[in-house]
Design an enzyme around this catalytic site. Structure first.
Site, short mmCIF file in Angstrom:
data_model
loop_
_atom_site.label_atom_id
_atom_site.label_comp_id
_atom_site.label_asym_id
_atom_site.label_seq_id
_atom_site.Cartn_x
_atom_site.Cartn_y
_atom_site.Cartn_z
N ASP A 279 0.56 -1.20 -0.04
CA ASP A 279 -0.13 -0.24 -0.35
C ASP A 279 0.94 1.22 0.04
O ASP A 279 2.09 1.08 0.61
CB ASP A 279 -1.08 -0.03 0.97
CG ASP A 279 -0.68 -0.54 2.56
OD1 ASP A 279 1.24 -0.45 2.67
OD2 ASP A 279 -1.07 -1.31 2.77
N HIS B 14 -6.72 -5.07 10.17
CA HIS B 14 -6.55 -4.53 8.81
C HIS B 14 -5.57 -5.50 8.38
O HIS B 14 -4.75 -5.28 9.57
CB HIS B 14 -7.05 -3.20 9.03
CG HIS B 14 -5.91 -2.53 8.82
ND1 HIS B 14 -6.05 -1.06 9.11
CD2 HIS B 14 -4.86 -2.21 9.02
CE1 HIS B 14 -4.67 -0.43 9.27
NE2 HIS B 14 -3.41 -1.31 9.28
N GLU C 195 -9.92 -2.20 5.22
CA GLU C 195 -10.43 -1.99 6.82
C GLU C 195 -11.35 -3.21 6.87
O GLU C 195 -12.08 -3.43 6.29
CB GLU C 195 -10.49 -0.70 6.81
CG GLU C 195 -9.64 0.66 6.78
CD GLU C 195 -8.56 0.67 7.54
OE1 GLU C 195 -8.63 -0.10 8.41
OE2 GLU C 195 -7.93 1.61 8.05
N ASN D 260 -7.27 -2.99 14.37
CA ASN D 260 -8.87 -2.79 14.06
C ASN D 260 -8.40 -4.08 13.11
O ASN D 260 -9.85 -4.36 12.66
CB ASN D 260 -9.04 -1.77 13.00
CG ASN D 260 -8.86 -1.21 11.80
OD1 ASN D 260 -7.14 -1.95 11.34
ND2 ASN D 260 -9.43 -0.47 12.00
C1 F6R Z 1 1.73 -1.63 5.94
C2 F6R Z 1 0.35 -2.27 6.25
C3 F6R Z 1 -0.29 -2.13 7.10
C4 F6R Z 1 -0.07 -2.45 8.59
C5 F6R Z 1 -0.66 -1.93 9.34
C6 F6R Z 1 0.12 -2.54 11.43
O1 F6R Z 1 1.79 -1.74 4.35
O2 F6R Z 1 0.06 -2.42 5.42
O3 F6R Z 1 -1.80 -2.99 7.56
O4 F6R Z 1 0.82 -3.56 8.33
O5 F6R Z 1 -0.89 -0.86 9.70
O6 F6R Z 1 0.64 -1.46 11.22
P1 F6R Z 1 2.05 -0.69 12.29
O7 F6R Z 1 3.56 -2.27 12.24
O8 F6R Z 1 2.63 0.56 12.19
O9 F6R Z 1 2.02 -1.54 13.56
#
Ligand code: F6R
Length: 240
Positions: free
Chosen positions: A67, A134, A139, A132
């Site tokens: 992403d 995701h 989401e 959450n």
């Molecule tokens: C990032 C992504 C997100 C993160 C998630 C956890 O490329 O796709 O799904 O893996 O938001 O983020 P952190 O590791 O910062 O807690």
């Protein structure tokens, strides 16, 4: 799903890297799906160490990132493009032509990215998980058949990611281009890493809850080759 429980965040990086280095060594032209955020940083450190010691080589490796924020300049310090170069790509001998970062705003651009991912076929996808539930920026409520598209970030994601933007939610981009859940599920192998107390409930819902869009990561229960690696804090509620 195979579950590996580690003591520390560093141990999670080491365990994930064992899977990564096995892939890099057994298939030098492998296709990697990569994640950003705090969680994969210890993994990327271990990958750089292995490269420095001559254990791995990235000449033939192809990468696709999950992403990227929409409307953020590529060279912005908090763009996922900058993150990947700072934390991995600048430190290994990857061919820049083989690096694919989502970078678009139209559905046509999203479809093109999705097609490249599907045509190449991801051998190993690295995932983090949102508190959450995701994966990527899919989401809660996301359709499991979703492909790459522009998504609105959930308020909880904007809040969580404000730590990278001076703790100011107004500075966090509100949209991102994200691989879809179907795109992610097409990966041959997935390693999901989760660390810290804030991930505890999401990890539990992913592993033990119903397969439901309320927790997008729960769809991974249907994938035949997923390894979940957690530290003590994220794994505390795991009871199977
Ligand atoms: C990032 C992504 C997100 C993160 C998630 C956890 O490329 O796709 O799904 O893996 O938001 O983020 P952190 O590791 O910062 O807690």
């Amino acid at each position: 799903m195979k579950i590996i429980k580690c003591n520390t965040i560093e141990d999670v990086g080491i365990a994930a890297n064992e899977i990564m280095s096995e892939m890099l060594q057994s298939k030098p032209n492998c296709v990697l799906g990569l994640a950003t955020g705090s969680t994969p940083i210890p993994l990327y450190r271990e990958m750089i160490k292995d490269f420095d010691s001559g254990k791995t080589d990235y000449k033939g490796v192809v990468t696709f990132n999950l992403d990227e924020y929409v409307n953020i300049p590529t060279d912005h310090p908090e763009s996922y493009n900058s993150f990947m170069f700072q934390n991995l790509f600048n430190h290994v001998n990857i061919n820049e032509d083989n690096i694919h970062m989502p970078n678009g705003i139209t559905q046509e651009e999203c479809d093109e990215y999705d097609k490249s991912v599907m045509d190449c076929g991801i051998d190993l996808q690295v995932l983090g998980i949102g508190s959450n539930g995701h994966i990527g920026f899919n989401e809660p409520g996301t359709d499991f058949s979703s492909t790459t598209r522009i998504v609105d970030l959930a308020a909880s994601t904007i809040e969580a990611n404000s730590r990278f933007f001076n703790n100011d939610t107004s500075l966090v981009p509100k949209q991102a281009m994200s691989m879809g859940i179907a795109t992610i599920m097409n990966s041959k192998k997935i390693v999901l890493i989760a660390t810290g107390r804030s991930k505890r409930d999401a990890v539990n819902a992913m592993l033990n809850g119903p397969i439901d869009a309320v927790c997008p990561a729960s769809i991974l229960q249907k994938h035949s080759n997923v390894i979940v690696i957690v530290d003590q804090e994220a794994g505390e509620n795991i009871n199977k």
